[in-house]
Every structure is written in C-alpha cells, then in structure tokens.
Design a protein around this motif. Sequence first.
Motif, PDB file in Angstrom:
ATOM      1  N   GLY A 249      -0.443  14.352 -37.398  1.00 54.42           N
ATOM      2  CA  GLY A 249      -1.160  14.808 -36.219  1.00 54.42           C
ATOM      3  C   GLY A 249      -0.373  14.563 -34.941  1.00 54.42           C
ATOM      4  N   VAL A 250       0.330  13.428 -34.892  1.00 57.28           N
ATOM      5  CA  VAL A 250       1.142  13.109 -33.716  1.00 57.28           C
ATOM      6  C   VAL A 250       2.436  13.919 -33.732  1.00 57.28           C
ATOM      7  CG1 VAL A 250       2.340  11.266 -32.476  1.00 57.28           C
ATOM      8  CG2 VAL A 250       0.169  10.799 -33.614  1.00 57.28           C
ATOM      9  N   LEU A 251       3.090  13.992 -34.881  1.00 58.54           N
ATOM     10  CA  LEU A 251       4.356  14.712 -34.998  1.00 58.54           C
ATOM     11  C   LEU A 251       4.216  16.193 -34.652  1.00 58.54           C
ATOM     12  CD1 LEU A 251       5.471  13.070 -38.356  1.00 58.54           C
ATOM     13  CD2 LEU A 251       6.664  12.798 -36.175  1.00 58.54           C
ATOM     14  N   GLY A 252       3.066  16.757 -34.927  1.00 63.51           N
ATOM     15  CA  GLY A 252       2.886  18.183 -34.683  1.00 63.51           C
ATOM     16  C   GLY A 252       2.307  18.534 -33.335  1.00 63.51           C
ATOM     17  N   SER A 253       1.940  17.542 -32.538  1.00 64.99           N
ATOM     18  CA  SER A 253       1.308  17.810 -31.242  1.00 64.99           C
ATOM     19  C   SER A 253       2.342  17.852 -30.121  1.00 64.99           C
ATOM     20  CB  SER A 253       0.262  16.741 -30.929  1.00 64.99           C
ATOM     21  OG  SER A 253       0.882  15.498 -30.650  1.00 64.99           O
ATOM     22  N   GLU A 254       2.044  18.632 -29.088  1.00 64.31           N
ATOM     23  CA  GLU A 254       2.932  18.691 -27.935  1.00 64.31           C
ATOM     24  C   GLU A 254       3.048  17.327 -27.261  1.00 64.31           C
ATOM     25  OE1 GLU A 254       4.822  21.414 -26.802  1.00 64.31           O
ATOM     26  OE2 GLU A 254       4.269  21.961 -28.853  1.00 64.31           O
ATOM     27  N   ASP A 255       1.925  16.651 -27.115  1.00 63.82           N
ATOM     28  CA  ASP A 255       1.930  15.332 -26.497  1.00 63.82           C
ATOM     29  C   ASP A 255       2.763  14.346 -27.322  1.00 63.82           C
ATOM     30  OD1 ASP A 255       0.791  13.207 -24.613  1.00 63.82           O
ATOM     31  OD2 ASP A 255       0.106  12.458 -26.556  1.00 63.82           O
ATOM     32  N   GLY A 256       2.593  14.396 -28.627  1.00 57.29           N
ATOM     33  CA  GLY A 256       3.339  13.484 -29.491  1.00 57.29           C
ATOM     34  C   GLY A 256       4.830  13.724 -29.404  1.00 57.29           C
ATOM     35  N   LYS A 257       5.260  14.971 -29.457  1.00 53.37           N
ATOM     36  CA  LYS A 257       6.690  15.277 -29.391  1.00 53.37           C
ATOM     37  C   LYS A 257       7.285  14.862 -28.048  1.00 53.37           C
ATOM     38  CE  LYS A 257       5.763  19.463 -30.957  1.00 53.37           C
ATOM     39  NZ  LYS A 257       5.862  20.867 -31.448  1.00 53.37           N
ATOM     40  N   GLN A 258       6.517  15.046 -26.986  1.00 51.60           N
ATOM     41  CA  GLN A 258       7.014  14.618 -25.685  1.00 51.60           C
ATOM     42  C   GLN A 258       7.125  13.096 -25.605  1.00 51.60           C
ATOM     43  OE1 GLN A 258       8.322  16.418 -23.455  1.00 51.60           O
ATOM     44  NE2 GLN A 258       8.501  15.003 -21.741  1.00 51.60           N
ATOM     45  N   ARG A 259       6.173  12.403 -26.186  1.00 46.56           N
ATOM     46  CA  ARG A 259       6.228  10.936 -26.190  1.00 46.56           C
ATOM     47  C   ARG A 259       7.433  10.428 -26.981  1.00 46.56           C
ATOM     48  NH1 ARG A 259       1.320   8.981 -28.944  1.00 46.56           N
ATOM     49  NH2 ARG A 259       2.268   6.920 -28.594  1.00 46.56           N
ATOM     50  N   TYR A 260       7.694  11.033 -28.134  1.00 43.62           N
ATOM     51  CA  TYR A 260       8.880  10.660 -28.907  1.00 43.62           C
ATOM     52  C   TYR A 260      10.147  10.875 -28.078  1.00 43.62           C
ATOM     53  CZ  TYR A 260       6.407  10.279 -33.408  1.00 43.62           C
ATOM     54  OH  TYR A 260       5.587   9.891 -34.443  1.00 43.62           O
ATOM     55  N   ALA A 261      10.235  12.044 -27.433  1.00 47.51           N
ATOM     56  CA  ALA A 261      11.435  12.389 -26.680  1.00 47.51           C
ATOM     57  C   ALA A 261      11.663  11.436 -25.516  1.00 47.51           C
ATOM     58  CB  ALA A 261      11.332  13.828 -26.174  1.00 47.51           C
ATOM     59  N   VAL A 262      10.615  11.128 -24.782  1.00 50.14           N
ATOM     60  CA  VAL A 262      10.756  10.224 -23.637  1.00 50.14           C
ATOM     61  C   VAL A 262      11.166   8.835 -24.109  1.00 50.14           C
ATOM     62  CG1 VAL A 262       9.481   9.043 -21.804  1.00 50.14           C
ATOM     63  CG2 VAL A 262       9.156  11.500 -22.159  1.00 50.14           C
ATOM     64  N   ALA A 263      10.562   8.374 -25.191  1.00 50.55           N
ATOM     65  CA  ALA A 263      10.900   7.046 -25.711  1.00 50.55           C
ATOM     66  C   ALA A 263      12.359   6.982 -26.154  1.00 50.55           C
ATOM     67  CB  ALA A 263       9.980   6.693 -26.878  1.00 50.55           C
ATOM     68  N   ILE A 264      12.826   8.010 -26.845  1.00 54.24           N
ATOM     69  CA  ILE A 264      14.210   8.023 -27.328  1.00 54.24           C
ATOM     70  C   ILE A 264      15.189   8.112 -26.162  1.00 54.24           C
ATOM     71  CG2 ILE A 264      15.904   9.369 -28.630  1.00 54.24           C
ATOM     72  CD1 ILE A 264      13.571  10.120 -30.545  1.00 54.24           C
ATOM     73  N   ALA A 265      14.918   9.015 -25.210  1.00 53.65           N
ATOM     74  CA  ALA A 265      15.812   9.169 -24.063  1.00 53.65           C
ATOM     75  C   ALA A 265      15.858   7.897 -23.219  1.00 53.65           C
ATOM     76  CB  ALA A 265      15.362  10.352 -23.206  1.00 53.65           C
ATOM     77  N   THR A 266      14.707   7.285 -23.001  1.00 53.92           N
ATOM     78  CA  THR A 266      14.665   6.048 -22.209  1.00 53.92           C
ATOM     79  C   THR A 266      15.438   4.935 -22.898  1.00 53.92           C
ATOM     80  OG1 THR A 266      12.501   6.669 -21.301  1.00 53.92           O
ATOM     81  CG2 THR A 266      13.136   4.341 -21.151  1.00 53.92           C
ATOM     82  N   ALA A 267      15.285   4.828 -24.209  1.00 49.39           N
ATOM     83  CA  ALA A 267      16.020   3.799 -24.954  1.00 49.39           C
ATOM     84  C   ALA A 267      17.525   4.046 -24.889  1.00 49.39           C
ATOM     85  CB  ALA A 267      15.544   3.769 -26.401  1.00 49.39           C
ATOM     86  N   LEU A 268      17.942   5.290 -24.959  1.00 48.56           N
ATOM     87  CA  LEU A 268      19.368   5.595 -24.880  1.00 48.56           C
ATOM     88  C   LEU A 268      19.938   5.239 -23.515  1.00 48.56           C
ATOM     89  CD1 LEU A 268      19.508   8.955 -26.863  1.00 48.56           C
ATOM     90  CD2 LEU A 268      20.637   6.809 -27.460  1.00 48.56           C
TER      91      LEU A 268
END
Length: 274
Positions: A249-268
Amino acid sequence: MRRWWPTVVAVGLVVAGCGGEPVAEHTPVLDPIVTVGIPPSASASSSPPPVATTTSTPPPVVIVLNPGHNGGNGGHPDEIARQVPAGAGKTKECDTTGTQTNAGYPEHAFTWDVTLRVRDALAIRGVTVVMTRENDTGVGPCVDERAAIANRSDAAAVVSIHADGSEAAGAHGFHVAYPLPALNEAQGEPSLRLATVLRDGLGKAGFAPANYIGQNGLDGRGDLAGLNLSEKPSVFVECGNMRDAADAGVLGSEDGKQRYAVAIATALMTYIGR
C-alpha cells in the motif's frame, strides 16, 4: 603654523576575474605623488581600503542511481537470462523482471518512479546524478554493465533502488544490503557507512526495518553482482516487501514513493557531507 596638504593615495584592489585568477585593478588617481607624514587625525578618520574577498565553490559530487530491472525485460527472456560476470568468480543472469505486488504493480515501475524523484531532489542540491538506465521501457542493462557504468564515473556513492518479493507470511519492512565480504577498499568501511546512513534516514522517515532478513535494517550480501563488482561505495536499498499488503500500500502510493525518495536523497546528502 605648518600646513598639512591633502594627499591622495593610490590604492590597489584585487578582484577575481572570470577564470578565478587575481586581476589587479586600481582606483582613479588624482595626484600621482604619495606623501608620507599624514597627521594622526587624518589617518584615524580615513576608511580602510577595501579588501577583496573570494568564495570557494564546493567540488562537484557524483552519485550513481541504479533503478532495478527494466520494463522491457519480460519480453526478452533469452537476453536477460544469459550469464554474465557477477564478481568473486561467479556468474549470474544478465537481469530479471523483478517482483510485483499482489495487485500487479511491478517493481521496475516502482524503482524507476522513486529513482527519478531521488535524482531530481539531488540535482536541486547541486549533485551530479548518473543513471544506469534511461527509461522504463528498455531491456537491461545487465548487472555487470550497471556496475561498470558506476565504476567509470567518479561516484561518491552508488545506490541501487529495489523492492523485495518475499512470500514469507508477515514479512515486511525495508533493508539495505551492503557488500560482505568486502572485495576492495570501497566495499569495506565506506559501503557499510553508506548503508548505515541510508538505514538511519529511512528509519527517521518512519519506515520500519525488515523483520525477516538482515539485522536492524542492514544485510551483508556476497551474492549481488552490483555489489561484488563495484569499485565505489555501493549499496542496495530494498524499500519494502511488495508481497506484504501493508508495504504494498505504501510502495504503490504517491505519498509513499515521495517519502522514500526524500528519505534516500536526504541520507545521501548526509553521506557526502552537504
């Protein structure tokens, strides 16, 4: 009474030219004669000459993003099934089709979407991003070529973005795979540190670490070609389990994908110190 005559002093100002080399520039001179002996009162009231300042631009940083699989892989089974070098004396299939949710949302589409979001977030912050594939309709590249693309770059970090497909009941959560054993210096401490920073970043963003693989969100792997062949700090981020209903449900949602992306970019950005 002795008279003090006003004196004009020529002052040299150094400014930076377009190429960054100092260029001498002088203020207009009204009196070419420089006179010493200016009385204290005049000296104290004079403004100090301007001082040239220079600003340094941080060196460019390259990050390689590897979105797992590709949308055309399913239509070319023979091509993606051929064996290629996988490091450590092993061979492996060129690539696979990846997994999907029970509702049919494919991993390759998820990884492509999230990777584009990470790319854009990094580019805004001045990071140069190299992608291992250009679209989500092609085939491959093979896993060895993806590693080679990263090795040919001056990458500070290489991140492969995936989602898992465990069929184990109740299996959920993310994990970050890092090279183990390390086959070169980059696969050692730098890769483990990269994995740890990404693990911590995903945790801070509210994602739970995997309860079925690895330990505390980290998983040392010696069977992944992208890690074995890497000459740069490199990790795989498995964002969640697509076979788990809650994760899906999270992986397929727009909100979930954006949260993953922000977390990964911020960590990098944390990893590269910016």
